[in-house]
Design a protein around this motif. Structure first.
Motif, PDB file in Angstrom:
ATOM      1  N   CYS A  75       0.873  -1.175   0.000  1.00 28.58           N
ATOM      2  CA  CYS A  75       0.000   0.000   0.000  1.00 28.58           C
ATOM      3  C   CYS A  75       0.904   1.217   0.000  1.00 28.58           C
ATOM      4  CB  CYS A  75      -0.888  -0.003   1.243  1.00 28.58           C
ATOM      5  SG  CYS A  75      -2.011   1.422   1.323  1.00 28.58           S
ATOM      6  N   LEU A  76       0.533   2.223  -0.779  1.00 28.83           N
ATOM      7  CA  LEU A  76       1.322   3.453  -0.776  1.00 28.83           C
ATOM      8  C   LEU A  76       0.428   4.658  -0.962  1.00 28.83           C
ATOM      9  CD1 LEU A  76       1.868   4.994  -3.742  1.00 28.83           C
ATOM     10  CD2 LEU A  76       3.229   2.982  -4.137  1.00 28.83           C
ATOM     11  N   VAL A  77       0.904   5.779  -0.461  1.00 27.13           N
ATOM     12  CA  VAL A  77       0.285   7.068  -0.748  1.00 27.13           C
ATOM     13  C   VAL A  77       1.349   7.914  -1.418  1.00 27.13           C
ATOM     14  CG1 VAL A  77      -1.390   6.922   1.138  1.00 27.13           C
ATOM     15  CG2 VAL A  77       0.782   8.064   1.528  1.00 27.13           C
ATOM     16  N   GLN A  78       0.945   8.746  -2.383  1.00 27.24           N
ATOM     17  CA  GLN A  78       1.917   9.529  -3.140  1.00 27.24           C
ATOM     18  C   GLN A  78       1.378  10.920  -3.398  1.00 27.24           C
ATOM     19  OE1 GLN A  78       2.676   8.557  -7.331  1.00 27.24           O
ATOM     20  NE2 GLN A  78       4.864   8.611  -6.866  1.00 27.24           N
ATOM     21  N   ALA A  79       2.275  11.907  -3.291  1.00 28.68           N
ATOM     22  CA  ALA A  79       1.940  13.298  -3.576  1.00 28.68           C
ATOM     23  C   ALA A  79       3.187  13.993  -4.104  1.00 28.68           C
ATOM     24  CB  ALA A  79       1.445  14.000  -2.312  1.00 28.68           C
ATOM     25  N   GLU A  80       3.013  15.206  -4.569  1.00 31.16           N
ATOM     26  CA  GLU A  80       4.167  15.998  -4.981  1.00 31.16           C
ATOM     27  C   GLU A  80       5.025  16.262  -3.746  1.00 31.16           C
ATOM     28  OE1 GLU A  80       4.942  16.771  -8.055  1.00 31.16           O
ATOM     29  OE2 GLU A  80       3.084  16.162  -8.995  1.00 31.16           O
ATOM     30  N   SER A  81       6.337  16.347  -3.928  1.00 25.94           N
ATOM     31  CA  SER A  81       7.237  16.638  -2.813  1.00 25.94           C
ATOM     32  C   SER A  81       6.955  18.033  -2.282  1.00 25.94           C
ATOM     33  CB  SER A  81       8.691  16.569  -3.279  1.00 25.94           C
ATOM     34  OG  SER A  81       9.052  15.246  -3.538  1.00 25.94           O
ATOM     35  N   ARG A  82       6.893  18.126  -0.949  1.00 26.96           N
ATOM     36  CA  ARG A  82       6.674  19.418  -0.281  1.00 26.96           C
ATOM     37  C   ARG A  82       7.543  19.474   0.962  1.00 26.96           C
ATOM     38  NH1 ARG A  82       0.885  21.324   0.020  1.00 26.96           N
ATOM     39  NH2 ARG A  82       1.953  23.276   0.403  1.00 26.96           N
ATOM     40  N   THR A  83       7.738  20.655   1.460  1.00 25.24           N
ATOM     41  CA  THR A  83       8.543  20.820   2.661  1.00 25.24           C
ATOM     42  C   THR A  83       7.883  20.121   3.847  1.00 25.24           C
ATOM     43  OG1 THR A  83       7.457  22.907   3.158  1.00 25.24           O
ATOM     44  CG2 THR A  83       9.503  23.022   1.908  1.00 25.24           C
ATOM     45  N   GLY A  84       8.707  19.510   4.671  1.00 20.70           N
ATOM     46  CA  GLY A  84       8.238  18.887   5.894  1.00 20.70           C
ATOM     47  C   GLY A  84       7.812  17.436   5.790  1.00 20.70           C
ATOM     48  N   GLN A  85       7.682  16.909   4.576  1.00 18.90           N
ATOM     49  CA  GLN A  85       7.202  15.531   4.423  1.00 18.90           C
ATOM     50  C   GLN A  85       8.170  14.520   5.029  1.00 18.90           C
ATOM     51  OE1 GLN A  85       6.718  15.577   0.171  1.00 18.90           O
ATOM     52  NE2 GLN A  85       4.490  15.744   0.317  1.00 18.90           N
ATOM     53  N   THR A  86       9.455  14.663   4.761  1.00 16.23           N
ATOM     54  CA  THR A  86      10.442  13.688   5.227  1.00 16.23           C
ATOM     55  C   THR A  86      10.456  13.624   6.754  1.00 16.23           C
ATOM     56  OG1 THR A  86      11.780  14.064   3.256  1.00 16.23           O
ATOM     57  CG2 THR A  86      12.883  13.033   5.132  1.00 16.23           C
ATOM     58  N   THR A  87      10.566  14.772   7.407  1.00 19.27           N
ATOM     59  CA  THR A  87      10.607  14.813   8.864  1.00 19.27           C
ATOM     60  C   THR A  87       9.310  14.305   9.472  1.00 19.27           C
ATOM     61  OG1 THR A  87      12.137  16.669   8.810  1.00 19.27           O
ATOM     62  CG2 THR A  87      10.926  16.327  10.865  1.00 19.27           C
ATOM     63  N   ARG A  88       8.186  14.704   8.898  1.00 15.16           N
ATOM     64  CA  ARG A  88       6.888  14.260   9.433  1.00 15.16           C
ATOM     65  C   ARG A  88       6.780  12.740   9.381  1.00 15.16           C
ATOM     66  NH1 ARG A  88       1.883  16.894  10.869  1.00 15.16           N
ATOM     67  NH2 ARG A  88       0.531  15.171  11.432  1.00 15.16           N
TER      68      ARG A  88
END
Length: 168
Positions: free
Chosen positions: A94-107
Motif C-alpha cells: 500500500c502506498l500514498v503519493q503526492a508531490e514533494s513538499r517541505t516537511g514531508q520527510t521529517t513528518r
C-alpha cells in the motif's frame, strides 16, 4: 421548433455509455492525480488506508476516491479531486503519493518512530533506485516501510510505502 432543436442538441451531448468513474476522471483536474498534499494529509491517508483500515475498493470509494483504469495486474491506483494523496493498493503493498513538499520527510520519520517503536532502519539500496529511507517493522506479518522520491515531468513525487511480503 426551437425547443425541439434544444432538446436534440442536449441529447447529442448524452453521457450514454460512459461509466461514472470515467466521467469523474475525465473532469478531474490533472494536477490532482498526484496533488500537493501536506505532510499531515499524507500521514493521515497512510494511517487510514495502509496501516489501520482495510485496503479495499469499498473503503477507498467511501472516502471519495475513484480507481484509475488498470494497466497491469497487481496494484490498483485510486485518486481524488482534491489535495489528498493518490493511493495504490495490492495484496502485499500500500502506498500514498503526492508531490514533494517541505516537511514531508521529517513528518514521516516522526510518524514511523511514534507508530512503530520497534522499527529498525535498514539499507534502502536493495529495495530500489528511488527508495530514500526504509525500516523493518516487527508486525504480523513482518513489514517494510519505505519512502520513495521519483521525478515525473520535472516535478518530484514523494511516496510512503508499506510492503508486507507475507500478507495474502
Amino acid at each position: 421548433m426551437g425547443l425541439i432543436s434544444a432538446c436534440l442538441a442536449l441529447a447529442a451531448c448524452s453521457a450514454e455509455g460512459v461509466s461514472p468513474d470515467t466521467a469523474e476522471l475525465r473532469n478531474m483536474w490533472r494536477g490532482n492525480l498526484v496533488p500537493k498534499s501536506s505532510p499531515a494529509l499524507m500521514v493521515r491517508a497512510f494511517d487510514r488506508f495502509c496501516t489501520d483500515g482495510p485496503r479495499d475498493d469499498a473503503t477507498l470509494r467511501a472516502a471519495g476516491y475513484v480507481p484509475l483504469p488498470r494497466r497491469t495486474a497487481g496494484a490498483r491506483a485510486y485518486v481524488i479531486d482534491d489535495s489528498r494523496p493518490a493511493v495504490a493498493v495490492s495484496e502485499t503493498m500500500c502506498l500514498v503519493q503526492a508531490e514533494s513538499r517541505t516537511g514531508q520527510t521529517t513528518r514521516f520519520q516522526n510518524y514511523v518512530a511514534a507508530t512503530y517503536p520497534g522499527a529498525r532502519a535498514i539499507d534502502p539500496a536493495p529495495l530500489g533506485q528511488n527508495i530514500e529511507q526504509a525500516w523493518s517493522v516487527p508486525t504480523s506479518p513482518p513489514a517494510i516501510i519505505a519512502t520513495e522520491r521519483t521525478v515525473s515531468v520535472g516535478w518530484y513525487r514523494y511516496a510512503l510505502i508499506l510492503f508486507q511480503p507475507g500478507a495474502t
